[in-house]
Design a protein around this motif. Sequence first.
Motif, PDB file in Angstrom:
ATOM      1  N   PRO A 189       0.840  -1.203   0.000  1.00  0.00           N
ATOM      2  CA  PRO A 189       0.000   0.000   0.000  1.00  0.00           C
ATOM      3  C   PRO A 189       0.872   1.248   0.000  1.00  0.00           C
ATOM      4  CG  PRO A 189       0.055  -0.986   2.182  1.00  0.00           C
ATOM      5  CD  PRO A 189       0.744  -1.954   1.265  1.00  0.00           C
ATOM      6  N   PRO A 190       0.324   2.390  -0.389  1.00  0.00           N
ATOM      7  CA  PRO A 190       1.100   3.637  -0.369  1.00  0.00           C
ATOM      8  C   PRO A 190       1.574   3.969   1.043  1.00  0.00           C
ATOM      9  CG  PRO A 190      -0.959   3.909  -1.589  1.00  0.00           C
ATOM     10  CD  PRO A 190      -1.043   2.587  -0.894  1.00  0.00           C
ATOM     11  N   THR A 191       2.762   4.562   1.133  1.00  0.00           N
ATOM     12  CA  THR A 191       3.289   4.967   2.430  1.00  0.00           C
ATOM     13  C   THR A 191       2.587   6.233   2.894  1.00  0.00           C
ATOM     14  OG1 THR A 191       5.460   4.034   1.916  1.00  0.00           O
ATOM     15  CG2 THR A 191       5.356   5.631   3.709  1.00  0.00           C
ATOM     16  N   PRO A 192       1.980   6.214   4.071  1.00  0.00           N
ATOM     17  CA  PRO A 192       1.273   7.413   4.547  1.00  0.00           C
ATOM     18  C   PRO A 192       2.242   8.545   4.845  1.00  0.00           C
ATOM     19  CG  PRO A 192       1.371   5.755   6.275  1.00  0.00           C
ATOM     20  CD  PRO A 192       1.891   5.104   5.028  1.00  0.00           C
ATOM     21  N   LEU A 209      -0.664   1.044  14.480  1.00  0.00           N
ATOM     22  CA  LEU A 209       0.245  -0.069  14.221  1.00  0.00           C
ATOM     23  C   LEU A 209       0.577  -0.141  12.730  1.00  0.00           C
ATOM     24  CD1 LEU A 209      -1.304  -2.884  16.473  1.00  0.00           C
ATOM     25  CD2 LEU A 209       0.629  -1.384  17.002  1.00  0.00           C
ATOM     26  N   ASN A 210      -0.426   0.049  11.888  1.00  0.00           N
ATOM     27  CA  ASN A 210      -0.207   0.027  10.443  1.00  0.00           C
ATOM     28  C   ASN A 210       0.721   1.166  10.012  1.00  0.00           C
ATOM     29  OD1 ASN A 210      -1.812  -2.229  10.019  1.00  0.00           O
ATOM     30  ND2 ASN A 210      -3.652  -1.030   9.597  1.00  0.00           N
ATOM     31  N   TYR A 211       0.516   2.334  10.591  1.00  0.00           N
ATOM     32  CA  TYR A 211       1.373   3.474  10.273  1.00  0.00           C
ATOM     33  C   TYR A 211       2.817   3.178  10.669  1.00  0.00           C
ATOM     34  CZ  TYR A 211       3.506   8.103  10.528  1.00  0.00           C
ATOM     35  OH  TYR A 211       4.350   9.166  10.376  1.00  0.00           O
ATOM     36  N   ALA A 212       3.015   2.592  11.834  1.00  0.00           N
ATOM     37  CA  ALA A 212       4.357   2.250  12.293  1.00  0.00           C
ATOM     38  C   ALA A 212       4.999   1.219  11.369  1.00  0.00           C
ATOM     39  CB  ALA A 212       4.311   1.723  13.726  1.00  0.00           C
ATOM     40  N   SER A 213       4.227   0.215  10.943  1.00  0.00           N
ATOM     41  CA  SER A 213       4.752  -0.798  10.030  1.00  0.00           C
ATOM     42  C   SER A 213       5.138  -0.193   8.685  1.00  0.00           C
ATOM     43  CB  SER A 213       3.715  -1.906   9.813  1.00  0.00           C
ATOM     44  OG  SER A 213       3.502  -2.647  10.993  1.00  0.00           O
ATOM     45  N   ALA A 214       4.380   0.771   8.244  1.00  0.00           N
ATOM     46  CA  ALA A 214       4.636   1.384   6.947  1.00  0.00           C
ATOM     47  C   ALA A 214       5.845   2.309   6.969  1.00  0.00           C
ATOM     48  CB  ALA A 214       3.405   2.156   6.482  1.00  0.00           C
ATOM     49  N   THR A 215       6.029   3.043   8.055  1.00  0.00           N
ATOM     50  CA  THR A 215       7.028   4.113   8.079  1.00  0.00           C
ATOM     51  C   THR A 215       8.213   3.872   9.006  1.00  0.00           C
ATOM     52  OG1 THR A 215       5.898   5.277   9.876  1.00  0.00           O
ATOM     53  CG2 THR A 215       5.185   5.772   7.615  1.00  0.00           C
ATOM     54  N   GLY A 216       8.038   3.020  10.014  1.00  0.00           N
ATOM     55  CA  GLY A 216       9.062   2.870  11.040  1.00  0.00           C
ATOM     56  C   GLY A 216       8.934   3.904  12.144  1.00  0.00           C
ATOM     57  N   SER A 265       8.862   1.220   4.629  1.00  0.00           N
ATOM     58  CA  SER A 265       9.625   2.363   4.140  1.00  0.00           C
ATOM     59  C   SER A 265      11.056   1.977   3.782  1.00  0.00           C
ATOM     60  CB  SER A 265       9.634   3.472   5.194  1.00  0.00           C
ATOM     61  OG  SER A 265      10.310   4.621   4.729  1.00  0.00           O
ATOM     62  N   ASN A 266      11.668   1.072   4.541  1.00  0.00           N
ATOM     63  CA  ASN A 266      13.032   0.659   4.220  1.00  0.00           C
ATOM     64  C   ASN A 266      13.076  -0.614   3.373  1.00  0.00           C
ATOM     65  OD1 ASN A 266      12.656  -1.490   6.014  1.00  0.00           O
ATOM     66  ND2 ASN A 266      13.794  -0.516   7.683  1.00  0.00           N
ATOM     67  N   GLY A 267      11.895  -1.061   2.918  1.00  0.00           N
ATOM     68  CA  GLY A 267      11.832  -2.176   1.980  1.00  0.00           C
ATOM     69  C   GLY A 267      11.878  -3.558   2.577  1.00  0.00           C
ATOM     70  N   LEU A 268      11.894  -3.677   3.899  1.00  0.00           N
ATOM     71  CA  LEU A 268      11.974  -4.990   4.528  1.00  0.00           C
ATOM     72  C   LEU A 268      10.605  -5.601   4.809  1.00  0.00           C
ATOM     73  CD1 LEU A 268      14.988  -4.510   6.976  1.00  0.00           C
ATOM     74  CD2 LEU A 268      14.960  -5.210   4.578  1.00  0.00           C
ATOM     75  N   LEU A 269       9.573  -4.849   4.557  1.00  0.00           N
ATOM     76  CA  LEU A 269       8.201  -5.334   4.710  1.00  0.00           C
ATOM     77  C   LEU A 269       7.447  -4.963   3.442  1.00  0.00           C
ATOM     78  CD1 LEU A 269       6.449  -6.681   6.958  1.00  0.00           C
ATOM     79  CD2 LEU A 269       5.728  -4.387   7.608  1.00  0.00           C
ATOM     80  N   GLN A 270       6.961  -5.971   2.721  1.00  0.00           N
ATOM     81  CA  GLN A 270       6.303  -5.717   1.444  1.00  0.00           C
ATOM     82  C   GLN A 270       5.063  -6.586   1.301  1.00  0.00           C
ATOM     83  OE1 GLN A 270       9.311  -6.361  -1.558  1.00  0.00           O
ATOM     84  NE2 GLN A 270      10.223  -4.346  -1.240  1.00  0.00           N
TER      85      GLN A 270
END
Length: 206
Positions: free
Chosen positions: A60-63, A92-99, A128-133
């Motif tokens: 999904p798009p990064t918020p 939690l979703n925001y944290a997963s997306a952005t760190g 955001s750093n590509g380790l979760l897709q």
Amino acid sequence: MTFRNQPTQALLACLTTTTLLTACTPNPKAGHPNTAPPPSTSTGAPASTPIVPTSQPSSPPTPSAPPDRPAAANGLTLAAADKFIRYYSELLNYASATGDTAPMLSSSEAGCENCKSYAKFVQQANASNGLLQGDYLERVTDIPELYRGENGRLGGSATVAIGAYTSKQSAGASPINLKAAKYTREFALSAQGGNWVMYEMKLVKQ
């Protein structure tokens, strides 16, 4: 697993003591176990072998900013607790997306061990750093139970659905391919500044 008919004894015990982690969360990373490869010693979770998917699932798009707490999630009513759980899932979703874990931690008790464990993981591995897709976002589909305990705390459970995604512990690590699944989040909330915050949580695969 749901708790529509009666609350678990463990969560009720959590609401009457300050040591919820001891009573409810034997696995300190159980707040969101699907964000990392299952440990080999984990009970109830099958051993996982790294699998390189043939095609990378789209993410999904990064918020650009964390979600705002809805007005309906303010206060200490049961209705506010329901809205807060859904809002916390968005954090939690925001944290997963952005760190960026500051928003979720600000809505958590300082002593919430699973909250801190989740934050530590997604600071290291996130979209955001590509380790979760992939379709890593969790979706709260139902909150079948909310109940008040002693010391002003509140307990309950929520049904959570998460799509298929891949997770890596580092840039050079082999990706882990995880299938879509449903979970039950057991939680306890406490009052802070006139609103609910996450006191402790545990995610259990259905």
